[in-house]
Design a protein around this motif. Structure first.
Motif, PDB file in Angstrom:
ATOM      1  N   MET A   1       0.762  -1.184  -0.118  1.00 15.28           N
ATOM      2  CA  MET A   1      -0.206   0.185   0.037  1.00 15.28           C
ATOM      3  C   MET A   1       0.933   1.172   0.016  1.00 15.28           C
ATOM      4  O   MET A   1       1.678   1.208   0.905  1.00 15.28           O
ATOM      5  N   ASP A   2       0.869   2.109  -0.953  1.00 23.19           N
ATOM      6  CA  ASP A   2       1.543   3.283  -1.146  1.00 23.19           C
ATOM      7  C   ASP A   2       1.020   4.305  -0.143  1.00 23.19           C
ATOM      8  O   ASP A   2      -0.288   4.760  -0.674  1.00 23.19           O
ATOM      9  N   ARG A   3       1.744   5.069   0.637  1.00 22.23           N
ATOM     10  CA  ARG A   3       1.130   6.287   1.378  1.00 22.23           C
ATOM     11  C   ARG A   3       1.944   7.429   0.978  1.00 22.23           C
ATOM     12  O   ARG A   3       3.203   7.373   1.404  1.00 22.23           O
ATOM     13  N   ASN A   4       1.188   8.228   0.702  1.00 21.32           N
ATOM     14  CA  ASN A   4       2.045   9.589   0.496  1.00 21.32           C
ATOM     15  C   ASN A   4       1.724  10.734   1.602  1.00 21.32           C
ATOM     16  O   ASN A   4       0.723  10.670   2.182  1.00 21.32           O
ATOM     17  N   THR A   5       2.678  11.627   1.787  1.00 19.46           N
ATOM     18  CA  THR A   5       2.702  12.422   2.836  1.00 19.46           C
ATOM     19  C   THR A   5       1.789  13.624   2.144  1.00 19.46           C
ATOM     20  O   THR A   5       2.434  14.098   1.170  1.00 19.46           O
ATOM     21  N   ILE A   6       0.947  14.190   2.754  1.00 25.36           N
ATOM     22  CA  ILE A   6       0.232  15.633   2.231  1.00 25.36           C
ATOM     23  C   ILE A   6       1.058  16.489   3.039  1.00 25.36           C
ATOM     24  O   ILE A   6       0.802  16.573   4.357  1.00 25.36           O
ATOM     25  N   LEU A   7       1.373  17.594   2.345  1.00 29.62           N
ATOM     26  CA  LEU A   7       1.843  18.811   3.014  1.00 29.62           C
ATOM     27  C   LEU A   7       0.761  19.811   3.043  1.00 29.62           C
ATOM     28  O   LEU A   7      -0.077  19.991   2.090  1.00 29.62           O
TER      29      LEU A   7
END
Length: 82
Positions: A1-7
């Motif tokens: 599962m790819d989790r991106n950090t949201i700025l």
């Protein structure tokens, strides 16, 4: 599962007022409403009660952007520089 950090960028980060600008804005709002601005601001600083500051021109919300102890520190620093 790819989790991106949201700025998250705060919308008013570039528009933050200095302590001096905030004090001048609040002072003007109090004077425009006919209050003794110095007395009202001292009442707020000593008590922490925002009802000493008028809501006119959003002054009550603006002054709350400064911690009261930081405000006292800044005022003392400015006073002692003169």
């Amino acid at each position: 599962m790819d989790r991106n950090t949201i700025l998250f960028n705060s919308p008013d980060k570039g528009e933050q007022q200095t302590t001096e600008e905030i004090l001048r804005t609040v002072y003007s709002a109090l004077e425009e409403k006919g209050y003794n601005a110095i007395d009202q601001m001292v009442g707020y600083i000593l008590s922490g009660d925002p009802s000493y500051i008028t809501g006119h021109n959003n002054a009550r919300n603006i002054i709350r952007h400064i911690e009261r102890d930081d405000l006292v520190e800044e005022l003392l620093r400015a006073f002692l520089k003169k």
